[in-house]
Design a protein around this motif. Sequence first.
Motif, mmCIF file in Angstrom:
data_model
loop_
_atom_site.group_PDB
_atom_site.id
_atom_site.type_symbol
_atom_site.label_atom_id
_atom_site.label_comp_id
_atom_site.label_asym_id
_atom_site.label_seq_id
_atom_site.Cartn_x
_atom_site.Cartn_y
_atom_site.Cartn_z
ATOM 1 N N VAL A 160 6.987 -18.775 50.712
ATOM 2 C CA VAL A 160 7.176 -19.744 49.627
ATOM 3 C C VAL A 160 8.461 -19.406 48.892
ATOM 4 O O VAL A 160 8.902 -18.257 48.907
ATOM 5 C CB VAL A 160 5.976 -19.738 48.656
ATOM 6 N N PRO A 161 9.064 -20.376 48.258
ATOM 7 C CA PRO A 161 10.370 -20.172 47.624
ATOM 8 C C PRO A 161 10.334 -19.170 46.480
ATOM 9 O O PRO A 161 11.268 -18.409 46.293
ATOM 10 C CB PRO A 161 10.735 -21.556 47.102
ATOM 11 N N ASP A 162 9.255 -19.204 45.678
ATOM 12 C CA ASP A 162 9.217 -18.259 44.556
ATOM 13 C C ASP A 162 7.776 -17.910 44.229
ATOM 14 O O ASP A 162 6.841 -18.395 44.877
ATOM 15 C CB ASP A 162 9.931 -18.838 43.335
ATOM 16 N N ALA A 163 7.598 -17.109 43.227
ATOM 17 C CA ALA A 163 6.281 -16.594 42.902
ATOM 18 C C ALA A 163 5.579 -17.426 41.840
ATOM 19 O O ALA A 163 4.568 -17.023 41.303
ATOM 20 C CB ALA A 163 6.404 -15.143 42.432
ATOM 21 N N GLU A 178 -7.712 -23.759 44.280
ATOM 22 C CA GLU A 178 -6.305 -23.528 43.961
ATOM 23 C C GLU A 178 -6.145 -22.118 43.409
ATOM 24 O O GLU A 178 -7.008 -21.622 42.694
ATOM 25 C CB GLU A 178 -5.833 -24.556 42.914
ATOM 26 N N ARG A 179 -5.068 -21.479 43.778
ATOM 27 C CA ARG A 179 -4.799 -20.130 43.289
ATOM 28 C C ARG A 179 -3.311 -20.032 42.901
ATOM 29 O O ARG A 179 -2.449 -20.366 43.729
ATOM 30 C CB ARG A 179 -5.048 -19.078 44.381
ATOM 31 N N ALA A 180 -3.057 -19.603 41.700
ATOM 32 C CA ALA A 180 -1.673 -19.374 41.300
ATOM 33 C C ALA A 180 -1.162 -18.140 42.020
ATOM 34 O O ALA A 180 -1.895 -17.159 42.184
ATOM 35 C CB ALA A 180 -1.605 -19.184 39.793
ATOM 36 N N ILE A 181 0.085 -18.193 42.481
ATOM 37 C CA ILE A 181 0.622 -17.039 43.202
ATOM 38 C C ILE A 181 0.894 -15.900 42.221
ATOM 39 O O ILE A 181 0.539 -14.748 42.463
ATOM 40 C CB ILE A 181 1.902 -17.433 43.971
ATOM 41 N N SER A 182 1.476 -16.243 41.081
ATOM 42 C CA SER A 182 1.706 -15.294 39.992
ATOM 43 C C SER A 182 2.264 -13.965 40.483
ATOM 44 O O SER A 182 1.828 -12.888 40.067
ATOM 45 C CB SER A 182 0.415 -15.019 39.207
ATOM 46 N N GLY A 183 3.151 -14.034 41.408
ATOM 47 C CA GLY A 183 3.804 -12.822 41.842
ATOM 48 C C GLY A 183 3.051 -12.036 42.892
ATOM 49 O O GLY A 183 3.599 -11.148 43.524
ATOM 50 N N GLY A 184 1.789 -12.359 43.071
ATOM 51 C CA GLY A 184 1.004 -11.610 44.055
ATOM 52 C C GLY A 184 1.409 -11.970 45.466
ATOM 53 O O GLY A 184 1.907 -13.062 45.734
ATOM 54 N N THR A 185 1.184 -11.070 46.388
ATOM 55 C CA THR A 185 1.502 -11.403 47.772
ATOM 56 C C THR A 185 0.262 -11.452 48.634
ATOM 57 O O THR A 185 0.330 -11.796 49.804
ATOM 58 C CB THR A 185 2.468 -10.359 48.368
ATOM 59 N N THR A 186 -0.868 -11.063 48.072
ATOM 60 C CA THR A 186 -2.114 -11.174 48.833
ATOM 61 C C THR A 186 -3.100 -12.023 48.036
ATOM 62 O O THR A 186 -3.367 -11.739 46.868
ATOM 63 C CB THR A 186 -2.734 -9.781 49.081
ATOM 64 N N ILE A 187 -3.563 -13.062 48.673
ATOM 65 C CA ILE A 187 -4.548 -13.926 48.010
ATOM 66 C C ILE A 187 -5.711 -14.148 48.954
ATOM 67 O O ILE A 187 -5.553 -14.706 50.037
ATOM 68 C CB ILE A 187 -3.918 -15.277 47.610
ATOM 69 N N ASN A 188 -6.877 -13.636 48.557
ATOM 70 C CA ASN A 188 -8.078 -13.871 49.352
ATOM 71 C C ASN A 188 -8.938 -14.901 48.625
ATOM 72 O O ASN A 188 -9.125 -14.847 47.420
ATOM 73 C CB ASN A 188 -8.870 -12.572 49.532
ATOM 74 N N VAL A 189 -9.439 -15.814 49.423
ATOM 75 C CA VAL A 189 -10.150 -16.932 48.816
ATOM 76 C C VAL A 189 -11.531 -17.092 49.467
ATOM 77 O O VAL A 189 -11.674 -16.871 50.669
ATOM 78 C CB VAL A 189 -9.338 -18.236 49.024
ATOM 79 N N VAL A 190 -12.499 -17.414 48.623
ATOM 80 C CA VAL A 190 -13.815 -17.790 49.150
ATOM 81 C C VAL A 190 -13.989 -19.281 48.900
ATOM 82 O O VAL A 190 -13.911 -19.753 47.771
ATOM 83 C CB VAL A 190 -14.942 -16.992 48.457
ATOM 84 N N LEU A 191 -14.166 -20.034 49.989
ATOM 85 C CA LEU A 191 -14.356 -21.476 49.825
ATOM 86 C C LEU A 191 -15.855 -21.791 49.796
ATOM 87 O O LEU A 191 -16.639 -21.203 50.525
ATOM 88 C CB LEU A 191 -13.721 -22.245 50.988
ATOM 89 N N LYS A 192 -16.143 -22.709 48.939
ATOM 90 C CA LYS A 192 -17.532 -23.084 48.760
ATOM 91 C C LYS A 192 -17.778 -24.424 49.464
ATOM 92 O O LYS A 192 -16.944 -25.312 49.401
ATOM 93 C CB LYS A 192 -17.806 -23.271 47.273
ATOM 94 N N GLU A 193 -18.926 -24.515 50.083
ATOM 95 C CA GLU A 193 -19.218 -25.780 50.758
ATOM 96 C C GLU A 193 -19.402 -26.885 49.740
ATOM 97 O O GLU A 193 -19.905 -26.667 48.650
ATOM 98 C CB GLU A 193 -20.487 -25.642 51.599
#
Lengths: 1130, 536
Positions: A160-163, A178-193
């Motif tokens: 992505v272009p920026d954080a 939705e998850r803000a990147i906020s500078g992080g480089t690892t984002i793990n997500v749990v999706l709900k049905e």
Amino acid sequence: MPRIQHNILLTMKLTVVLLIAGILQVGAATTSAQNVNLSVKEVSLKKVFKELRQQTGYNFLYNSKMLNETLPVSMSVKDMPFNQVLEKCFSNQPVTYVIAENTVIIKRKPSVAVSVVQQITVSGSVKDIKGEPIPGVTVKLKGTGTGTVTDTEGKFQLTVPDANGTLVFSFIGFQTEERAISGGTTINVVLKEQAAGLGEVVVTALGVKRSEQSLAYSTQQISTEQVNQVKTDNLMNALSGKVAGLTIAPSASGVGGSTKVILRGSRSANGNNQPLYVVDGVPILNSGNATMQPNGTFGGSSDGGDGISNLNPEDIAGISVLEGASAAALYGSLAQNGVILITTKKGKAGKAAIDFSSGYSIDHTAYRPKFQNQYGQTPGPVTGDVTSWGPSISGAPDNLKAFFQNGTNFTNAVSLSSGSEISQTYLSYANTYATGVEPGNKLKRNNFTLRETGNFLNNKLTVDGSANYINQIVDNSPQLGIYSNPLLSLYTFPRGADILPYKNQYLNPDATGFDRQNWLVNNTGDFHQDSPWWIVNREPNVSQRNRLLLNGTAKYEFAKWLSIQVRGSLDRITDDFEQDFYSGSNSLYNSNGNGAMKVSNQTLTQKYGDLLVNFTVPLQHSDFKISGVLGGSITDTELNGYTLGGNLSTPDFFTLANTIVTPAGQVAPSTNPTNVSQSTSNANGISPSHSQLQALFGNVDFSYKNWAYLTLTGRNDWSSNLSYTPNVSYFYPSAGLSLILTQMFTLPTEISYAKLRGTYAQVGNTIPPYLTNPQNTQGAGGALIFNTSVAPHTLKPEKTHSTEIGTDLRFFDNKLTFSFTYYKTNTLNQYVPVNYSAPSLVTTGYVNAGNIQNSGIEFTLGYDVLHSADLTWNTSFNGAMNKNKIIDVDSRDNINVFYLTNDGNGYQSELVKGGSYGDIYAYNILRDGQGRVVLGGDGTAGHPYTPQKTSTQQLVGNAAPKFQLGWSNSLSYQRFTFNFLIDGKFGGNVMSVTQGFLDESGVSDVTGQARAQGGVKVNGVNGSGQAVSTVDPQTWYTTLGTRGGITGAYMYSATVVRLREAALGYTWPVHNSAFKSIKLALTGRNLIYFSKKAPFDPEIAQSTGNGLSGIDVFNQPATRNVGLNLNVNF
Amino acid sequence: MKRNLKSIPGQSGLIGIFIIAAALILPGCTKNFEKYNTDPTKLSAAQTVAIAATAFGPMEQAIYSNYQIAQNLSADAWAGYMMSPTNFRGGINNLNYALVDGWNSTGFNDQYKLVMAPVSKIAQAGTATKAPDVWAVALLIQVEAMDRVTDRFGPIPYTKAGSSLTSIPYDDQQTVYQTFFKQIDTAVINLRAFTSNPANAGKNPIGTGDLVYSGNYAKWQKFANSLRLRLAMRIVKADPTTAQQQAEKAMSDPAGLLTSPGDDAAVAQSGTRNNDLWTVTIAYNGDNHLNAAMGSYLDGFKDPRAPIYSVPATDGTYKGIRLGIDVSKGAYKTLASYNCLSTFTQTSPQLIMTAAEMWFLRAEAALRHWKGVGGVVEDPQVDYETGITTSMQQWGVTPGTYLSDATSKQVNYVDPINAANSTPAISTITIKWDPAATDEQKLERIITQKWIAIFPDGQEAWADYRRTGYPKLFPVAQNFSTNPVIDATIQIRRIPYPSSEYQTNATAVANGIKLLGGTGDNGNSRLWWDVNKGNF
């Protein structure tokens, strides 16, 4: 150059076409793997393009001005894939490119991107709440086209272009996160049905997938979990309480019994009212066997189960309920009652998977009639008086315990799924073994499924084929009603007497060497009693079904905007039925005393074929989009078979050859001895039938800016059943509009989604075969029987007009969802049989008449109460209210009544002008103007006070609920899940003829109470106008309860609120083993009646046909079910 | 570029082929639709013609269609033959004058649907001119069946039946009877024309399809005359002139009347059909028992036919059940029942007219000084005694001293279960003919013996009872009729029109009620031939 210019001009024209066709493919993802060699130093892009064009044949399309801003290129590559070369050329350029077919189109980069240099890479994984990785999830940088999808491990990586951006994770069937990147480089997500009904893509008529927001009608989705969480022997029962506007009435006929499914009320007087079942886009059969269910209160036939119950619930990926005519319009005839669309599982590309599930459950009767324990058998020498109006006793044994047993259901299913990108396989086997609460009632079912899907010719050709084989045997399906029903003699067995000796020895061998019943009353009495154990052992029935379902689809994509699909299916059901009556059986079923047998065999075949052309009109640069389907189909249904039967020649020897074909010719005194007449055969008609329906249909969807959707459909049917009328063809249109308010306007942020929708539709429904062609028949003795019905050459198809408006709303980031629908349908041109006055010398005729209206509302309300890593809680309500009104039956012919069930045992179900579908008519207790009970007799012993019945049958109720509400909850805490469903049906009235019988015979609790308190307390008046407050209980109850007595006194509120389902599950943590997951669940069905006023479960039906609703005539009691489910994934 | 241009037309072509194929294969191909919509298990037009003669059997059997509710639980009971120990409808039903529309309407509707409607189909085929002999038999079956309807209800749609779907006019009963006589005229002429033509010798056009006489036209001619005599006597009080004219015509016809049991008309069973008396008695677990009236005469007269007609009560007598009692009060099935073990067996034919009946009609005609067979007034004693002996011959018993018994009379009825139902004998008539007796006494003797002889035909017996007042029958024990109450002393005179007529033929039935007169559409109104006056 002119040549090139020319080419470019052509290319530009083509490009416009291609753009419009909407086949643009962004990026290089699908570029050909063609390799190129290139060695250039500081040359212009233009030159590079020329070189590449020569090597690859690709055309380059560009605006020369644009290229002026580009930097020169230096590169030396050998045998490098074309797309990589392009990537190199365009890195750090202010322009980028797209490839369309054989053309590379050069365009300006989005302005923001040009100056960006500081890029970051974000990676992570996406899992579901059970911790299973989800492959294929779309991960996008919000507001841009940048994105990727997760791999088979659920992992993703995105530059992505920026954080400062936000990542959006979306996947069909799951709530978007939705998850803000906020500078992080690892984002793990749990999706709900997603909650049912909110799926983004839904399967609609003909298997066409459409975005939920474009739909102008309401549909509701049921997931495989919702079907399988708590197992039942008929999968439709699992939908009970889960879908607004869907009324499920299971039959009372034990394991393997049929289920009545009604969407938005009954509408056809004479035709089918159940929905059309469609599996993977193709209609399937839902018919029972040749003996069918009872159509009168006397009963005497067995239910071999309906078609839908044959399917293996584990094979189902999801169910879409299309409730209204609008949704179903494309299916035409038969779909006017709505459609249940079933999508089955198929193999998935990627890892092979094996799923094993095993369920064991125990059923017991959920209630029993209330008996008195104070008074014993009526004394006296009277043969056959088995009533309980006798002297006091000190308690009575529980005789029902001696008969009813625990039912069980043991289901094992295994499925294997594997596949590559090219082809996928799904294979499953399920075995169901169930026993009923009545001894001898058993269900054995085997389901085999093989499904192959494959993609060929560069994914342009998709082929999908499946084969299902089903073998099912139902033993001793209980016969409801009065005939051959063990419950009648069981329930009315004299109080205080012990039934066990009759159980332990139900046979009484006599001198003839043939078994006779050991029973307290034999072949006498008007109740036609037989020993319960005799009935289950010596009047056995067995229904066997073999069913083959083949389905094949081939779809070829000619272009992104055009595909053609050809589909064919075969559904063949062969049913065998046999019932044997041993020679000791009641003479009603065994008139010569040697026994009798009944055999039927029928094959029902449905062949279906269709051809669909899917298109998108190329209007790329417009805000308008137009797409649609054109097609045609043929449905051909054929029934053949026979029923045979008769008395036996040699007692108890059950072969057809032993049935008596020719009743002995008679020679009697004083008459002509030559008059010996013979029966030509024992065959009873299964009228064969052959119907063919051909159709052409089309569906066009217009959309504007993704917020306005207009759908128009039209279908023309040609029905063979209408031949011999002037017109075999009929057309019906529909139109629907859907507006996405959240896209049209800027609404408060609390509103995440708002949609308004409305449709109008017509659906036609043909008439049954042979109706228009009355033919003479041959009677059993070989005699000509004239058909004296009038040939209805003016008959037209039935037509339903349907209007529906509704809204779908979501609030607070989709946490709260609400959907509301109002509908109104009018079903006209029904084919109404007209019983003309007998002196007309025309027995029956058929006319188009009637107007049955259903109107009502439906809503669903869901709330995502809690949603944290450990604990989630979803709750949802669904409710529906339907009002049915018979606006007209056939007033033109002066006919204002149509009988659904003719009078029998004091029950009559009718359609009456001004009334509602299935109004129950019965005699009431005669009362005077002040509401006092008018009593006959003079109160003396010889002439006790006796209640009188009204002179005519009166409207006493209607079984259809006025309002239904379901409340389902789904909780999960770490590895535990807990689901429960409470549902209520409110309003409506039902009749218990059973209670009348029990009162008449003096076994019921109310009779005991009345006797204990010295009489039935009434506000009565005798013939001389004097008040009477007490009536002799025996006189009172034998008058009320007798067959065809005052059944209006046996009406009860049908309101019932119950804990329909509950399931507590635990998923085992599995480490380093062959298993992926193990889940164990404790389940229950029909666990608690929070409120139930009738002496039986008012929901269950004696028949799933149009008649017999809301009546209990010794129906098998509803059952309560507790079980364990094990699911193992390998 | 070239490649693109090439490939697109190729694809379009393919699409075109698909679409054309779809248009051709799919709809429009409806030429087999009529074939699909023809039931292969039903008859084609050609097959119908080929087996047309077999249609007679079902029409003949339809005379007793829905026997239990159309006749047994009404006419048979009210004629004093039958009473049921079954507590139908909570003990409130026809048997105690609480008339059950659902039962009685079958005695109206079935004859139209199952007799007149097929006869009209036979007429539509042009049978009246193409095969006048076949048409004659159809007419006779129709008159036999429809006479039973008009004698239950009164005015009925007859001459204009089938003329409309929604409003079929009613005829007054006199018109109905006049039409019957005309139709019998046609039948007699047609049959005579056939049998007198030597070319037809040995021919049997309807053959075994005829379950009454197997197509024997000589017997059908006797039947036609006998039916005329029966109908003539019926109207003796209403139209004595026509009655005498028709009776004398019947008796003078050269083809003759039914004279011996070999002439008796009975409908054979066929296919899965069983004898109705057997069905209601045996298959329905004893719904059908002997009426107290019948038992009291059989016992009183020590009638040798008693064991033929009836299975005795457990005490060995032929004690039956009194009409209209509360049968829930005890084991009334232990009383005398119809003999369905050896007489009215599962397969035995059902009588519609006997030679014995004719002898009693001739006796009454003689009493009225009408010219009998041979053109002279017959001796009523001879006819009366021949009637009894013919009946006994029919049932295979010998009269013994029966004819000379001048003392035996109906006995008192004692209900062994509930004494409240007991009632003394109401008739003092004896068997032996008394030439010195009054005409009224002679008539009672004739009709009482006729009543015993024509058992179990309750329809005819109930008509005789209403016309003559004989035999004397016990009044109904409980009378649950309402609106209006049926006069139990004169007993029920007719059956109200079915509710189906009110629903589907409303205007016409309203006119029918006007034609009926009396007290309207109820059980008290007398039919046209049921004139409230003396027999002579």
